[in-house]
Write an enzyme that holds these catalytic residues in place. Structure first.
Site, PDB file in Angstrom:
ATOM      1  N   SER A   1     -32.500  -8.416 -41.756  1.00 54.77           N
ATOM      2  CA  SER A   1     -32.799  -8.273 -43.182  1.00 54.77           C
ATOM      3  C   SER A   1     -33.218  -9.597 -43.785  1.00 54.77           C
ATOM      4  CB  SER A   1     -31.539  -7.759 -43.884  1.00 54.77           C
ATOM      5  OG  SER A   1     -31.628  -7.904 -45.282  1.00 54.77           O
TER       6      SER A   1
ATOM      7  N   TYR B   1     -22.562  -7.977 -46.638  1.00 48.53           N
ATOM      8  CA  TYR B   1     -23.641  -7.303 -45.916  1.00 48.53           C
ATOM      9  C   TYR B   1     -24.606  -8.321 -45.318  1.00 48.53           C
ATOM     10  CZ  TYR B   1     -28.191  -5.224 -45.158  1.00 48.53           C
ATOM     11  OH  TYR B   1     -29.397  -4.883 -44.603  1.00 48.53           O
TER      12      TYR B   1
ATOM     13  N   LYS C   1     -25.539  -9.524 -41.158  1.00 42.33           N
ATOM     14  CA  LYS C   1     -26.855  -9.659 -40.525  1.00 42.33           C
ATOM     15  C   LYS C   1     -27.017 -11.055 -39.913  1.00 42.33           C
ATOM     16  CE  LYS C   1     -28.323  -5.512 -41.250  1.00 42.33           C
ATOM     17  NZ  LYS C   1     -28.406  -4.578 -40.107  1.00 42.33           N
TER      18      LYS C   1
END
Length: 337
Positions: A125, A150, A154
């Protein structure tokens, strides 16, 4: 060749399954159906004339992952989408995100390292860049301290893959994508968020169709032309096709390094208000929206420099923002009819 797609019935996963099958790959889709539906298999069949092999399982179950690879020991590659993906939710429930996004990756790699020639594509991402200092963002931009759990999963995921590549035969491509939106042109598959959407476009379409009373615009005091946050919105089919091209690169041994990284976006930033206006144009509907305070974990702007993917992968996003929004609106109307 058999390709495993984790999260294969999810939004990006299902579109990638379609593109893989269109290219003649045999596909095994893994999904725990926590944010998807088994009915997506019918949509995939209606587009391609073939259903992928489907295995309902949770990748946090280490024994289940081991059993899967004992059963499917002829896998040529894995495309790993399965992960929790909402920035706001990750701030509220970080342990869920670390368990789901990290453990599942580790269990997959533990099985893949036993294969003589494993190819792995990781759904990363643009959040790994945090608030990048320069726009558009290149792959050489420093990975900043994550703004959310989050985003941190990643970053950690990329680090794990890079470390594993040094001591195993696994070849990997990290695809850092910006903001996927839209739906398949057949209108057979699209985004199916459970509960309240965490992303802008499904919230827009649900507001337009009457499911939500109003759309909240998180902040209008950002240092951008209209004060709202800027993102790079890419059509999900364009994104899916990039995964197929990346997998073919690994299968054909065209990769120059054990781990390669590519940005996937359009190269154009659009503000929240610009997206709203574009949607109102294609849908001919006036959106009820209100400006509210900023959301924790959000950054000011992010849009991609896609030169590397364009030149090395030979891939380029094709759809305009209006085309993306028109397909998302068409899909929303279908699933509410």
């Amino acid at each position: 060749m058999k390709i495993v797609v984790t999260g294969g019935l999810g939004f990006i996963g299902s579109h990638t399954v379609v593109e893989l099958q269109n290219e003649g790959f045999e596909v095994v889709a893994i999904d725990n159906l926590s944010n998807s539906s088994e009915s997506v298999l019918d949509g995939i069949f209606n587009i391609t004339g073939k259903k992928p092999i489907f295995e309902k399982m949770d990748l946090r179950d280490k024994k289940a992952v081991q059993d899967f690879f004992n059963k499917h020991n002829d896998v040529s590659g894995v495309i790993h989408f399965a992960a929790s993906k909402a920035v706001g939710e990750s701030v509220e429930n970080p342990l869920l995100y670390y368990e789901n996004n990290i453990n599942s990756l580790v269990y997959l790699l533990q099985e893949l390292k036993e294969l003589p020639n494993a190819n792995f594509i990781f759904s990363s991402s643009c959040t790994v860049y945090g608030q990048a200092e320069n726009m558009p963002i290149t792959e050489n931009a420093p990975v900043q301290q994550a703004m959310s759990p989050y985003g941190n999963t990643k970053q950690i995921g990329e680090e794990i893959i890079t470390d594993v590549a040094k001591v195993t035969a696994i070849n990997s491509i990290l695809l850092r994508y910006f903001n996927p939106i839209g739906a398949h042109p057949s209108n057979e598959i699209g985004e199916l968020p459970l509960g309240v959407p965490q992303n802008l476009v499904p919230f827009i379409t649900q507001t337009a169709v009457g499911l939500r009373e109003k759309l909240s615009v998180f902040g209008n005091d950002y240092p951008t032309p209209d004060g709202t946050a800027v993102r790079d919105y890419i059509h999900v089919v364009d994104l899916a096709k990039a995964h197929v091209v990346a997998m073919q690169r690994l299968l054909n041994k065209k990769n120059l390094n054990k781990v390669e990284t590519f940005n996937l976006g359009t190269g154009t930033g659009s503000s929240v208000l610009e997206v709203i206006k574009a949607f109102e144009k294609v849908s001919e509907k006036k959106l009820n929206y209100q400006i509210v305070s900023r959301r924790e974990g959000d950054i000011t702007e992010a849009y991609a420099n896609t030169d590397k993917a364009n030149n090395i992968l030979g891939w380029k996003a094709q759809s305009t923002l209006e085309e993306c929004l028109a397909s998302a609106w068409k899909w929303e109307q279908k699933i509410r009819s």
